[in-house]
Motif scaffolding. Sequence first.
Motif, PDB file in Angstrom:
ATOM      1  N   TYR A 144       0.827  -1.196   0.000  1.00 21.86           N
ATOM      2  CA  TYR A 144       0.000   0.000   0.000  1.00 21.86           C
ATOM      3  C   TYR A 144       0.869   1.257   0.000  1.00 21.86           C
ATOM      4  CZ  TYR A 144      -3.751  -3.217   1.184  1.00 21.86           C
ATOM      5  OH  TYR A 144      -4.653  -4.251   1.180  1.00 21.86           O
ATOM      6  N   LEU A 145       0.411   2.251  -0.741  1.00 27.45           N
ATOM      7  CA  LEU A 145       1.087   3.540  -0.826  1.00 27.45           C
ATOM      8  C   LEU A 145       0.119   4.628  -0.400  1.00 27.45           C
ATOM      9  CD1 LEU A 145       2.826   3.091  -4.308  1.00 27.45           C
ATOM     10  CD2 LEU A 145       3.863   2.776  -2.061  1.00 27.45           C
ATOM     11  N   PHE A 146       0.652   5.658   0.256  1.00 30.63           N
ATOM     12  CA  PHE A 146      -0.174   6.756   0.755  1.00 30.63           C
ATOM     13  C   PHE A 146       0.564   8.069   0.480  1.00 30.63           C
ATOM     14  CE2 PHE A 146      -0.677   2.980   3.337  1.00 30.63           C
ATOM     15  CZ  PHE A 146      -2.049   2.788   3.356  1.00 30.63           C
ATOM     16  N   PHE A 147      -0.101   8.965  -0.272  1.00 26.99           N
ATOM     17  CA  PHE A 147       0.510  10.245  -0.613  1.00 26.99           C
ATOM     18  C   PHE A 147      -0.460  11.374  -0.315  1.00 26.99           C
ATOM     19  CE2 PHE A 147       2.613   7.182  -3.405  1.00 26.99           C
ATOM     20  CZ  PHE A 147       3.950   7.515  -3.222  1.00 26.99           C
TER      21      PHE A 147
ATOM     22  N   VAL B  20       1.812  11.765 -10.703  1.00 29.60           N
ATOM     23  CA  VAL B  20       2.211  10.424 -10.274  1.00 29.60           C
ATOM     24  C   VAL B  20       2.393   9.487 -11.464  1.00 29.60           C
ATOM     25  CG1 VAL B  20       1.092  10.599  -8.028  1.00 29.60           C
ATOM     26  CG2 VAL B  20      -0.220   9.785  -9.981  1.00 29.60           C
ATOM     27  N   GLN B  21       2.565  10.027 -12.654  1.00 31.30           N
ATOM     28  CA  GLN B  21       2.585   9.189 -13.854  1.00 31.30           C
ATOM     29  C   GLN B  21       3.803   8.273 -13.922  1.00 31.30           C
ATOM     30  OE1 GLN B  21       2.748  11.724 -17.252  1.00 31.30           O
ATOM     31  NE2 GLN B  21       4.624  12.771 -16.629  1.00 31.30           N
ATOM     32  N   ASN B  22       4.868   8.589 -13.218  1.00 29.29           N
ATOM     33  CA  ASN B  22       6.069   7.757 -13.289  1.00 29.29           C
ATOM     34  C   ASN B  22       6.018   6.559 -12.343  1.00 29.29           C
ATOM     35  OD1 ASN B  22       7.253   9.447 -15.184  1.00 29.29           O
ATOM     36  ND2 ASN B  22       8.110  10.788 -13.613  1.00 29.29           N
ATOM     37  N   ARG B  23       4.945   6.410 -11.599  1.00 27.00           N
ATOM     38  CA  ARG B  23       4.859   5.309 -10.648  1.00 27.00           C
ATOM     39  C   ARG B  23       4.208   4.104 -11.307  1.00 27.00           C
ATOM     40  NH1 ARG B  23       6.615   7.120  -6.019  1.00 27.00           N
ATOM     41  NH2 ARG B  23       6.595   9.368  -5.681  1.00 27.00           N
ATOM     42  N   GLU B  24       4.722   2.908 -10.999  1.00 32.75           N
ATOM     43  CA  GLU B  24       4.250   1.686 -11.656  1.00 32.75           C
ATOM     44  C   GLU B  24       2.916   1.211 -11.098  1.00 32.75           C
ATOM     45  OE1 GLU B  24       7.300  -1.170 -11.225  1.00 32.75           O
ATOM     46  OE2 GLU B  24       8.752  -0.095 -12.465  1.00 32.75           O
ATOM     47  N   THR B  25       2.655   1.497  -9.822  1.00 33.10           N
ATOM     48  CA  THR B  25       1.432   1.020  -9.184  1.00 33.10           C
ATOM     49  C   THR B  25       0.309   2.018  -9.379  1.00 33.10           C
ATOM     50  OG1 THR B  25       2.745  -0.105  -7.514  1.00 33.10           O
ATOM     51  CG2 THR B  25       0.431   0.224  -7.019  1.00 33.10           C
ATOM     52  N   ARG B  26      -0.899   1.513  -9.656  1.00 31.05           N
ATOM     53  CA  ARG B  26      -2.050   2.382  -9.849  1.00 31.05           C
ATOM     54  C   ARG B  26      -2.420   3.067  -8.538  1.00 31.05           C
ATOM     55  NH1 ARG B  26      -6.661   3.040 -12.959  1.00 31.05           N
ATOM     56  NH2 ARG B  26      -5.905   1.540 -14.499  1.00 31.05           N
ATOM     57  N   LEU B  27      -2.579   4.357  -8.581  1.00 29.22           N
ATOM     58  CA  LEU B  27      -3.059   5.134  -7.449  1.00 29.22           C
ATOM     59  C   LEU B  27      -4.390   5.779  -7.828  1.00 29.22           C
ATOM     60  CD1 LEU B  27       0.225   6.982  -6.387  1.00 29.22           C
ATOM     61  CD2 LEU B  27      -0.778   4.996  -5.284  1.00 29.22           C
ATOM     62  N   PHE B  28      -5.217   6.039  -6.843  1.00 34.21           N
ATOM     63  CA  PHE B  28      -6.468   6.741  -7.092  1.00 34.21           C
ATOM     64  C   PHE B  28      -6.685   7.737  -5.972  1.00 34.21           C
ATOM     65  CE2 PHE B  28      -7.109   2.534  -5.384  1.00 34.21           C
ATOM     66  CZ  PHE B  28      -7.827   2.751  -4.228  1.00 34.21           C
ATOM     67  N   HIS B  29      -7.448   8.778  -6.277  1.00 37.19           N
ATOM     68  CA  HIS B  29      -7.619   9.878  -5.325  1.00 37.19           C
ATOM     69  C   HIS B  29      -8.745   9.573  -4.352  1.00 37.19           C
ATOM     70  CE1 HIS B  29     -11.159  11.243  -7.646  1.00 37.19           C
ATOM     71  NE2 HIS B  29     -10.445  10.837  -8.686  1.00 37.19           N
ATOM     72  N   VAL B  30      -8.636  10.138  -3.157  1.00 41.32           N
ATOM     73  CA  VAL B  30      -9.640   9.977  -2.109  1.00 41.32           C
ATOM     74  C   VAL B  30     -10.530  11.207  -2.129  1.00 41.32           C
ATOM     75  CG1 VAL B  30     -10.043   9.632   0.348  1.00 41.32           C
ATOM     76  CG2 VAL B  30      -8.026   8.618  -0.739  1.00 41.32           C
TER      77      VAL B  30
ATOM     78  N   ILE C 196      -5.339  16.795  -1.103  1.00 41.72           N
ATOM     79  CA  ILE C 196      -6.058  15.643  -1.620  1.00 41.72           C
ATOM     80  C   ILE C 196      -5.165  14.419  -1.437  1.00 41.72           C
ATOM     81  CG2 ILE C 196      -5.251  15.889  -4.023  1.00 41.72           C
ATOM     82  CD1 ILE C 196      -8.140  15.047  -4.856  1.00 41.72           C
ATOM     83  N   LEU C 197      -5.743  13.312  -1.019  1.00 39.90           N
ATOM     84  CA  LEU C 197      -4.993  12.107  -0.703  1.00 39.90           C
ATOM     85  C   LEU C 197      -5.025  11.141  -1.892  1.00 39.90           C
ATOM     86  CD1 LEU C 197      -6.279  11.457   2.939  1.00 39.90           C
ATOM     87  CD2 LEU C 197      -4.425  12.942   2.163  1.00 39.90           C
ATOM     88  N   LEU C 198      -3.897  10.448  -2.099  1.00 37.12           N
ATOM     89  CA  LEU C 198      -3.767   9.449  -3.155  1.00 37.12           C
ATOM     90  C   LEU C 198      -3.277   8.144  -2.521  1.00 37.12           C
ATOM     91  CD1 LEU C 198      -1.876  11.664  -5.765  1.00 37.12           C
ATOM     92  CD2 LEU C 198      -4.316  11.204  -5.720  1.00 37.12           C
TER      93      LEU C 198
ATOM     94  N   TRP D  89       3.153  20.075  -4.784  1.00 44.32           N
ATOM     95  CA  TRP D  89       4.098  19.112  -4.213  1.00 44.32           C
ATOM     96  C   TRP D  89       3.356  17.859  -3.756  1.00 44.32           C
ATOM     97  CZ3 TRP D  89       9.072  20.660  -1.263  1.00 44.32           C
ATOM     98  CH2 TRP D  89       9.808  21.567  -2.041  1.00 44.32           C
ATOM     99  N   LEU D  90       3.980  16.717  -4.053  1.00 45.99           N
ATOM    100  CA  LEU D  90       3.475  15.419  -3.630  1.00 45.99           C
ATOM    101  C   LEU D  90       4.434  14.850  -2.596  1.00 45.99           C
ATOM    102  CD1 LEU D  90       1.362  13.057  -4.325  1.00 45.99           C
ATOM    103  CD2 LEU D  90       3.225  12.116  -5.698  1.00 45.99           C
ATOM    104  N   ARG D  91       3.907  14.403  -1.464  1.00 50.90           N
ATOM    105  CA  ARG D  91       4.762  13.832  -0.422  1.00 50.90           C
ATOM    106  C   ARG D  91       4.174  12.524   0.066  1.00 50.90           C
ATOM    107  NH1 ARG D  91       2.999  14.076   4.798  1.00 50.90           N
ATOM    108  NH2 ARG D  91       1.206  15.399   5.233  1.00 50.90           N
ATOM    109  N   ARG D  92       5.049  11.626   0.500  1.00 47.33           N
ATOM    110  CA  ARG D  92       4.613  10.357   1.084  1.00 47.33           C
ATOM    111  C   ARG D  92       4.224  10.590   2.537  1.00 47.33           C
ATOM    112  NH1 ARG D  92       5.581   4.826  -0.065  1.00 47.33           N
ATOM    113  NH2 ARG D  92       6.961   5.400  -1.784  1.00 47.33           N
ATOM    114  N   MET D  93       3.076  10.092   2.934  1.00 50.76           N
ATOM    115  CA  MET D  93       2.618  10.254   4.309  1.00 50.76           C
ATOM    116  C   MET D  93       3.431   9.367   5.249  1.00 50.76           C
ATOM    117  SD  MET D  93      -1.508  10.740   4.351  1.00 50.76           S
ATOM    118  CE  MET D  93      -1.956   9.467   3.183  1.00 50.76           C
ATOM    119  N   THR D  94       3.613   9.826   6.461  1.00 50.74           N
ATOM    120  CA  THR D  94       4.365   9.078   7.454  1.00 50.74           C
ATOM    121  C   THR D  94       3.521   7.923   7.995  1.00 50.74           C
ATOM    122  OG1 THR D  94       3.597  10.457   9.300  1.00 50.74           O
ATOM    123  CG2 THR D  94       5.566  11.185   8.112  1.00 50.74           C
TER     124      THR D  94
END
Length: 335
Positions: free
Chosen positions: A158-161, A186-196, A207-209, A317-322
Amino acid sequence: MRSSGRNSSRTTRGAGNSRDEKQQRAGRPRPEERGYGKTAGGKSGAGGKGGKGAPPARKKRASPARSREYEAQIEERNRERHDKPALRLPKTFGDQEGERLQKVLARAGLGSRRACEELIDQARVEVNGKIVTSQGRRVDPEKDEIKVDGLTVAAQSYLFFALNKPAGVVSSMEDPEGRQCLGDYVQNRETRLFHVGRLDTETEGLILLTNHGELAHRLTHPKYGVTKTYLAAIQGPVPRDLGKRLKEGVELEDGYARADHFRVVQNTGKNYLVEVSLHEGRKHIVRRLLAEAGFPVDKLVRVRFGPIALGDQKSGWLRRMTNTEVGQLMREVGL
């Protein structure tokens, strides 16, 4: 005379017997001192009887020593007995391996099961490099590689941004009209992400991804009541009872809308910056709520989504959540 002599002899014999008994008792061990081995005096205490009449203790026969080869055979036999493979019983009717593909896709956040069935019908889903064309396909999410439109559907990783969405960006991962959208970040990431959830095109802010379908579903479902906080720029003067009116509810064309919290953050002349918190997620809800109360919004920024704050994160800016933030989100919706 005979009787007296006979009585005296009995008395003497009884006295002797009593002395003998006392001597025998003196030689016996006390109950708490009795044991099965030999006492300190060298006499056997087995059965509480000692002395010359005690039978000698039997000696145990020493068992013959076993050879190393025999010991190895026993060890090998024990291993074979305990390391037998599990029996593969015949499967009963309906007990099939894996899960239905559309169920796995829906759990990953790609839409309802019906929508995921349409993805399969459109030949957009592939499993282990082969496009799936039938609805009855069953998969193992932990072993099979599942992709939709060429992007991997993550089942366990799981990924959280958190993204500070700029104004003018469409709240979707793809836009058929070619406008700037969330997928551009987020186009360079291999895993599909979707917005919350969503933000209006002209609305900025947090906005969370993620690729955690269940978490995204709960964060946006009205049942869990996750609060979102916005800063809105409006023109005054603002009456003192505006917050009370918003909390009591304002009637809109699709029903009443209510704010959970309202306060004035800053005031410069007629320019007001107000904070509005609510847990509803209807389209343009904050703009419509304030406009119906008589205060159209000039600029709107979402600064908090549940426990996650925008802070000083720059626009775009996109950041990874802690891990702490992810844990707070999970707790917020009972995961």
